[in-house]
Design a protein around this motif. Structure first.
Motif, PDB file in Angstrom:
ATOM      1  N   TYR A  93       0.832  -1.201   0.000  1.00  0.00           N
ATOM      2  CA  TYR A  93       0.000   0.000   0.000  1.00  0.00           C
ATOM      3  C   TYR A  93       0.869   1.254   0.000  1.00  0.00           C
ATOM      4  CZ  TYR A  93      -3.720  -3.212   1.470  1.00  0.00           C
ATOM      5  OH  TYR A  93      -4.615  -4.250   1.551  1.00  0.00           O
ATOM      6  N   VAL A  94       0.478   2.234  -0.824  1.00  0.00           N
ATOM      7  CA  VAL A  94       1.046   3.570  -0.764  1.00  0.00           C
ATOM      8  C   VAL A  94      -0.050   4.485  -0.251  1.00  0.00           C
ATOM      9  CG1 VAL A  94       2.154   5.448  -2.033  1.00  0.00           C
ATOM     10  CG2 VAL A  94       2.540   3.065  -2.731  1.00  0.00           C
ATOM     11  N   VAL A  95       0.197   5.110   0.888  1.00  0.00           N
ATOM     12  CA  VAL A  95      -0.825   5.896   1.579  1.00  0.00           C
ATOM     13  C   VAL A  95      -0.356   7.342   1.629  1.00  0.00           C
ATOM     14  CG1 VAL A  95      -2.233   6.089   3.654  1.00  0.00           C
ATOM     15  CG2 VAL A  95      -1.289   3.863   2.992  1.00  0.00           C
ATOM     16  N   SER A  96      -1.170   8.254   1.106  1.00  0.00           N
ATOM     17  CA  SER A  96      -0.768   9.653   1.011  1.00  0.00           C
ATOM     18  C   SER A  96      -1.931  10.568   1.356  1.00  0.00           C
ATOM     19  CB  SER A  96      -0.258   9.967  -0.399  1.00  0.00           C
ATOM     20  OG  SER A  96      -1.287   9.755  -1.361  1.00  0.00           O
ATOM     21  N   ASP A  97      -1.629  11.861   1.464  1.00  0.00           N
ATOM     22  CA  ASP A  97      -2.700  12.843   1.639  1.00  0.00           C
ATOM     23  C   ASP A  97      -2.346  14.094   0.854  1.00  0.00           C
ATOM     24  OD1 ASP A  97      -0.908  14.306   3.207  1.00  0.00           O
ATOM     25  OD2 ASP A  97      -1.866  13.771   5.105  1.00  0.00           O
ATOM     26  N   ALA A  98      -3.105  15.162   1.075  1.00  0.00           N
ATOM     27  CA  ALA A  98      -2.950  16.375   0.275  1.00  0.00           C
ATOM     28  C   ALA A  98      -1.596  17.035   0.453  1.00  0.00           C
ATOM     29  CB  ALA A  98      -4.059  17.367   0.626  1.00  0.00           C
ATOM     30  N   SER A  99      -0.878  16.693   1.496  1.00  0.00           N
ATOM     31  CA  SER A  99       0.446  17.272   1.726  1.00  0.00           C
ATOM     32  C   SER A  99       1.481  16.799   0.710  1.00  0.00           C
ATOM     33  CB  SER A  99       0.931  16.911   3.135  1.00  0.00           C
ATOM     34  OG  SER A  99       1.310  15.547   3.189  1.00  0.00           O
ATOM     35  N   GLY A 100       1.217  15.665   0.090  1.00  0.00           N
ATOM     36  CA  GLY A 100       2.180  15.067  -0.826  1.00  0.00           C
ATOM     37  C   GLY A 100       3.098  14.057  -0.176  1.00  0.00           C
ATOM     38  N   GLU A 101       3.101  14.002   1.154  1.00  0.00           N
ATOM     39  CA  GLU A 101       3.888  12.975   1.828  1.00  0.00           C
ATOM     40  C   GLU A 101       3.156  11.639   1.782  1.00  0.00           C
ATOM     41  OE1 GLU A 101       6.559  15.522   5.016  1.00  0.00           O
ATOM     42  OE2 GLU A 101       4.937  14.248   5.773  1.00  0.00           O
ATOM     43  N   CYS A 102       3.920  10.556   1.781  1.00  0.00           N
ATOM     44  CA  CYS A 102       3.291   9.240   1.757  1.00  0.00           C
ATOM     45  C   CYS A 102       4.101   8.248   2.574  1.00  0.00           C
ATOM     46  CB  CYS A 102       3.123   8.728   0.325  1.00  0.00           C
ATOM     47  SG  CYS A 102       4.664   8.244  -0.508  1.00  0.00           S
ATOM     48  N   VAL A 103       3.440   7.162   2.931  1.00  0.00           N
ATOM     49  CA  VAL A 103       4.112   6.019   3.545  1.00  0.00           C
ATOM     50  C   VAL A 103       3.880   4.815   2.641  1.00  0.00           C
ATOM     51  CG1 VAL A 103       3.836   6.916   5.886  1.00  0.00           C
ATOM     52  CG2 VAL A 103       2.109   5.360   4.965  1.00  0.00           C
ATOM     53  N   ILE A 104       4.871   3.933   2.627  1.00  0.00           N
ATOM     54  CA  ILE A 104       4.764   2.668   1.896  1.00  0.00           C
ATOM     55  C   ILE A 104       4.647   1.571   2.941  1.00  0.00           C
ATOM     56  CG2 ILE A 104       5.858   1.114   0.236  1.00  0.00           C
ATOM     57  CD1 ILE A 104       7.535   3.571  -0.691  1.00  0.00           C
ATOM     58  N   ILE A 105       3.589   0.779   2.847  1.00  0.00           N
ATOM     59  CA  ILE A 105       3.337  -0.277   3.833  1.00  0.00           C
ATOM     60  C   ILE A 105       3.488  -1.643   3.168  1.00  0.00           C
ATOM     61  CG2 ILE A 105       1.638  -1.278   5.409  1.00  0.00           C
ATOM     62  CD1 ILE A 105       0.392   1.464   5.713  1.00  0.00           C
ATOM     63  N   ASP A 106       4.328  -2.488   3.756  1.00  0.00           N
ATOM     64  CA  ASP A 106       4.535  -3.858   3.290  1.00  0.00           C
ATOM     65  C   ASP A 106       4.951  -3.899   1.823  1.00  0.00           C
ATOM     66  OD1 ASP A 106       4.001  -4.824   5.786  1.00  0.00           O
ATOM     67  OD2 ASP A 106       2.043  -5.675   5.307  1.00  0.00           O
ATOM     68  N   CYS A 107       6.170  -3.434   1.590  1.00  0.00           N
ATOM     69  CA  CYS A 107       6.651  -3.312   0.211  1.00  0.00           C
ATOM     70  C   CYS A 107       7.155  -4.659  -0.294  1.00  0.00           C
ATOM     71  CB  CYS A 107       7.751  -2.259   0.129  1.00  0.00           C
ATOM     72  SG  CYS A 107       8.186  -1.896  -1.582  1.00  0.00           S
ATOM     73  N   GLY A 108       6.246  -5.418  -0.870  1.00  0.00           N
ATOM     74  CA  GLY A 108       6.591  -6.749  -1.375  1.00  0.00           C
ATOM     75  C   GLY A 108       6.947  -6.787  -2.835  1.00  0.00           C
ATOM     76  N   VAL A 109       7.257  -5.635  -3.442  1.00  0.00           N
ATOM     77  CA  VAL A 109       7.568  -5.632  -4.886  1.00  0.00           C
ATOM     78  C   VAL A 109       8.769  -6.533  -5.158  1.00  0.00           C
ATOM     79  CG1 VAL A 109       6.529  -3.385  -5.308  1.00  0.00           C
ATOM     80  CG2 VAL A 109       8.947  -3.501  -4.687  1.00  0.00           C
ATOM     81  N   PHE A 110       8.601  -7.424  -6.112  1.00  0.00           N
ATOM     82  CA  PHE A 110       9.620  -8.429  -6.420  1.00  0.00           C
ATOM     83  C   PHE A 110      10.030  -8.362  -7.885  1.00  0.00           C
ATOM     84  CE2 PHE A 110      10.579 -12.889  -7.742  1.00  0.00           C
ATOM     85  CZ  PHE A 110      11.788 -13.029  -7.060  1.00  0.00           C
ATOM     86  N   TYR A 111       9.053  -8.469  -8.778  1.00  0.00           N
ATOM     87  CA  TYR A 111       9.344  -8.403 -10.207  1.00  0.00           C
ATOM     88  C   TYR A 111       9.613  -6.962 -10.620  1.00  0.00           C
ATOM     89  CZ  TYR A 111       7.378 -13.103 -10.160  1.00  0.00           C
ATOM     90  OH  TYR A 111       7.128 -14.424  -9.880  1.00  0.00           O
TER      91      TYR A 111
END
Length: 213
Positions: free
Chosen positions: A16-34
């Motif tokens: 999950y990429v979670v963001s708001d109007a500020s432009g900041e975001c958090v990445i949760i459980d980054c399982g990207v492999f390919y």
């Protein structure tokens, strides 16, 4: 909050990429492999003009952390994880060999902030509360946003199911306590965004999930 889900790797894990109007975001459980998954993550962040400020993991299993080295290289963020699962993320290469029979190309980066129950993760105009939910692993947590009635539950709670407790780090008694003393006490309107599968709500889980009834 804006929430983008990217389904990753052979185990179809939800990043999950979670963001708001500020432009900041958090990445949760980054399982990207390919490579296409890494590209999808990078392209989304770029198109939305986002600034990643936290890389969070609900627990230390490999399928939720395949992308840690990529995120560290790209955004200079070390994974933030509960203290009890620190060893798991520091030995992802061992998990890859022992559980998947593969070798990771990337050396694992330094771990970031170690989390404890009740900690707060702040980004933009929002904050996530760390709620420890051991059972799937000793250091499993959920990230709960009270303002948005949303919980990122990792492999503790799925739609109509729960995470396995038969791994070396699992414990059924801990899981049962987490379900009854943490999960069941969340507001019923809370949206459940889990580590695999579709979303749900606490109300539906309390009504239909056999582990919570």
């Amino acid at each position: 909050m804006n929430i983008q889900r990217i389904i990753c790797n052979p185990l179809e894990e939800n990043c999950y990429v979670v963001s708001d109007a500020s432009g900041e975001c958090v990445i949760i459980d980054c399982g990207v492999f390919y490579q296409e998954e890494r590209t999808a993550l990078e392209d989304y962040i770029s198109r939305q003009h986002l600034k990643p400020v936290h890389l969070l993991a609900t627990h230390g299993h490999l399928d939720h952390n395949f992308g840690n080295a990529f995120v560290y290289e790209k955004y200079k963020l070390g994974v933030e994880i509960c203290t009890e699962d620190q060893s798991l993320v520091e030995h992802l290469n061992d998990q890859a060999t022992n559980l998947f029979g593969i070798e990771l190309d990337d050396a694992q980066p330094p771990t970031g902030r170690l989390l404890s129950n009740g900690d707060t993760i702040r980004f933009g105009n929002h904050e996530l509360q760390v709620l420890q939910t051991p059972g799937h692993t000793h250091g499993s947590v959920i990230f709960y946003c009270e303002a948005e009635h949303t919980a990122f539950t990792g492999d503790t709670l799925f739609r109509m199911s729960i995470g396995r407790t038969d791994f070396a780090e699992g414990n059924w008694n801990e899981m049962e306590h987490s379900l009854k003393q943490v999960i069941a006490h969340l507001p019923k309107e809370t949206i459940v965004l889990s580590g695999h599968g579709p979303q749900s709500t606490i109300a539906d889980e309390l009504k239909y999930n056999p582990y919570l009834r």
